[in-house]
Scaffold this active site. Structure first.
Site, short mmCIF file in Angstrom:
data_model
loop_
_atom_site.label_atom_id
_atom_site.label_comp_id
_atom_site.label_asym_id
_atom_site.label_seq_id
_atom_site.Cartn_x
_atom_site.Cartn_y
_atom_site.Cartn_z
N HIS A 85 -33.59 -78.34 54.87
CA HIS A 85 -34.60 -78.20 54.12
C HIS A 85 -34.26 -77.94 52.69
O HIS A 85 -33.49 -77.14 52.22
CB HIS A 85 -35.55 -76.86 54.67
N CYS A 86 -34.67 -78.72 51.82
CA CYS A 86 -34.75 -78.39 50.21
C CYS A 86 -35.77 -77.86 49.48
O CYS A 86 -36.72 -78.45 49.93
CB CYS A 86 -34.01 -79.44 49.33
#
Length: 264
Positions: free
Chosen positions: A8-9
């Site tokens: 996840h960014c």
């Protein structure tokens, strides 16, 4: 095959997109989350603590040493949907349950739990080992259990002792770690009892130590939690194997899960 993790960014600017692009190019699955980490954290807290969980959890319960964790692993291998709380918390759930690497911080544990629940099909029953309010030092969301039905597994005392001596051989071989754990026992135990248990540990007399701990510490605690869940026990299954390979018990658990599925 090696499975690449889903990364996840947090969408907070150009750096997030740049990192997502790089990771995507090397073949890692990537998602960019709108609103950044704070939005993600609010979502985790809301889903775990503020709203009822849609999942149909069925608790696998039983006194210490019956092999609940092993049963859960065998059920997963047989295609049953399971939730491994001890794996997520990296702890075996007892005073002697510390594992290499230590436990994740509470927020990371909650994120792992949130992600694990999101991967489950809420229309299918999910087997999960019954825990107390904590796994080690990690706190479980109170909404996790709700009114979940309980399948209880029992086994003879000697069989449970054998299983514990095998399953906890690592701490049994570490006299210093075993002694530290014994000093953390609840204060309601008499000092004379703890002194006796520490002496057994120091002399390597592990079988009588495990027997004493089961009879004087773990079984009374289980009896209290069992009374709280009494009205939710849908089956009590006797096993003579605590390594997860009791096929009659596995089949009975699967049958009970099937009935739960039909009832749902």
């Amino acid at each position: 095959a090696h499975c690449q993790p889903l990364v996840h960014c947090w969408r907070g600017g150009q750096r997030s997109h740049a990192m997502a692009t790089i990771l995507d190019q090397v073949g890692w699955p990537v998602t960019v989350l709108e609103g950044g980490y704070r939005t993600w954290r609010r979502s985790v807290v809301a889903n775990l603590y503020a709203t009822p969980l849609p999942h149909r959890l069925v608790l696998i319960d039983g006194p210490t040493g019956v092999g609940k964790t092993a049963l859960l692993g065998r059920l997963s291998e047989r295609g049953v949907q399971t939730l491994d709380l001890e794996g997520l918390a990296n702890h075996r759930g007892s005073l002697f349950g510390a594992m290499a690497g230590g436990q994740p911080p509470q927020k990371l544990f909650e994120s792992r739990l949130h992600a694990a629940l999101a991967r489950l099909d809420p229309e299918r029953p999910t087997a999960v080992e019954a825990e107390s309010s904590k796994v080690g030092a990690r706190v479980l969301p109170p909404r996790l259990w709700g009114a979940a039905p309980v399948i209880e597994v029992t086994a003879p005392l000697d069989v449970r002792i054998d299983h514990i001596l095998t399953d906890y051989a690592d701490i049994g071989a570490d006299a210093a770690a075993l002694d530290r754990a014994l000093t953390r026992l609840p204060r309601h135990h008499a000092k004379s009892a703890i002194t006796e248990w520490r002496a057994l540990a120091a002399s390597g007399e592990l079988r009588p130590l495990v027997k004493a701990l089961i009879e004087q510490h773990y079984d009374p605690a289980y009896a209290r939690s069992r009374r709280a869940r009494d009205g939710r026990v849908v089956a009590t299954l006797a096993s003579d194997a605590c390594d997860g390979d009791g096929r009659d018990v596995l089949a009975e658990i699967e049958a009970q899960l099937s009935r739960t599925d039909d009832d749902g």
